[in-house]
Design an enzyme around this catalytic site. Structure first.
Site, PDB file in Angstrom:
ATOM      1  CG  HIS A  97      12.044  36.420  43.622  1.00 33.13           C
ATOM      2  ND1 HIS A  97      12.682  35.694  42.642  1.00 33.13           N
ATOM      3  CD2 HIS A  97      10.736  36.455  43.277  1.00 33.13           C
ATOM      4  CE1 HIS A  97      11.795  35.318  41.731  1.00 33.13           C
ATOM      5  NE2 HIS A  97      10.601  35.767  42.099  1.00 33.13           N
ATOM      6  CD  GLU A 169       7.278  33.692  44.342  1.00 37.80           C
ATOM      7  OE1 GLU A 169       6.400  34.058  43.569  1.00 37.80           O
ATOM      8  OE2 GLU A 169       8.449  34.088  44.253  1.00 37.80           O
TER       9      GLU A 169
HETATM   10  C1  PEP Z   1       8.009  35.094  40.482  1.00 35.51           C
HETATM   11  O1  PEP Z   1       9.077  35.160  39.889  1.00 35.51           O
HETATM   12  O2  PEP Z   1       7.846  35.558  41.635  1.00 35.51           O
HETATM   13  C2  PEP Z   1       6.907  34.435  39.808  1.00 35.51           C
HETATM   14  C3  PEP Z   1       5.889  34.047  40.520  1.00 35.51           C
HETATM   15  O3  PEP Z   1       7.069  34.306  38.453  1.00 35.51           O
HETATM   16  P1  PEP Z   1       6.094  33.548  37.438  1.00 35.51           P
HETATM   17  O4  PEP Z   1       4.669  33.936  37.798  1.00 35.51           O
HETATM   18  O5  PEP Z   1       6.495  34.049  36.102  1.00 35.51           O
HETATM   19  O6  PEP Z   1       6.321  32.099  37.647  1.00 35.51           O
END
Ligand code: PEP
Length: 262
Positions: A97, A169
């Site tokens: 992450h 992400e």
């Molecule tokens: C995350 O931290 O994996 C994430 C997707 O957070 P958010 O949805 O708050 O952007």
């Protein structure tokens, strides 16, 4: 549409909820989210809540994921918890992450060791990858994604790659970032294709097609349906919005709509 492919909705609760609060919240969700054949809902509470929630959940309804762990199975590592110590509580493990990469300086080598440890212990690693805002500005998105894939998967054999889930992400889209902005569906579609192209080079075309790829970054109930409609996106990793029952249930509901649940 009937499909054999699953949609994953993974809630990352991060460092929120005491064990008591997590238990109450799980109770609330379990009254509203049914067990589904094609939608896998995964909850990722703090480490301290994993054991109590594992006793409380109906595993047909929810699975649990670890947010973090140490890659060695046991030994003199004061303060650490290994995946072999928690593997009976969880089915999934989030690895790489961006908060771990950038706040806790986890390297691709650490991440590779964690991916390997999860697989060795019979769990599914959810490997998070994504470019920073600066990398995107500099046209380095493809290279950043490639480096994180090569790094994170460096100990994963051809046989084991089918046990991995990738979460795309982009760091600039995650709500914990100061100037976060949600990614556009076309950005996600392009990144998903890049990931499959890189995976195809490393593990072949069939693996690249089969690999589940999720999107995460500022997902909310109004953006979730659009993201879930992107071809090649197999689900969502949800941070902030997973902490509010109405928002999270609405996101799960939109995943349900992707399939005929008969
Ligand atoms: C995350 O931290 O994996 C994430 C997707 O957070 P958010 O949805 O708050 O952007």
């Amino acid at each position: 549409m009937i499909s054999a492919r699953k949609t994953y909705i993974i809630a990352n609760w991060k460092m929120n909820f005491t064990p008591g609060e997590a238990s109450l919240y799980l109770h609330r969700l379990s009254n509203r989210i049914p067990a589904m054949r094609n939608v896998q809902v995964v909850l990722s509470p703090s480490l301290v809540s994993l054991q109590p929630l594992s006793l409380q959940i109906n595993r047909r309804q929810f699975k649990l994921a670890a947010q973090n762990f140490y890659w060695q199975d046991y030994g003199a590592f004061t303060g650490e918890v290994s995946i072999s110590q928690i593997r009976s509580f969880v089915d999934y493990a989030i690895v790489g992450h961006s908060e771990r990469r950038y706040l806790f300086n986890e390297s691709d080598k650490d991440i590779a060791q964690k991916v390997a440890a999860a697989i060795r212990n019979g769990l599914t690693p959810v490997l998070c990858i994504g470019e920073t805002a600066e990398e995107r500005r500099n046209g380095e998105t493809s290279a950043a994604i490639y480096d994180q894939l090569i790094g994170g998967l460096s100990q994963v054999s051809e046989e084991d790659i089918s046990k991995v889930i990738i979460a795309y992400e982009p760091v600039w889209a995650i709500s914990s970032n100061k100037n976060a902005r949600p990614a556009k569906p076309e950005d996600i579609k392009e990144a998903q294709l890049l990931i499959r192209r890189h995976i195809s080079k490393l593990y072949g075309d069939e693996t690249a097609m089969d690999l589940p790829i999720l999107y995460g970054g500022s997902v909310n109930p109004s953006t979730a349906p659009g993201y879930l409609n992107i071809p090649g996106i197999d689900g969502l990793l949800v941070g902030n919005a997973s902490l509010i029952a109405d928002s999270f249930c609405a996101i799960v509901e939109s995943a349900k709509g992707k399939y005929d649940e008969r």
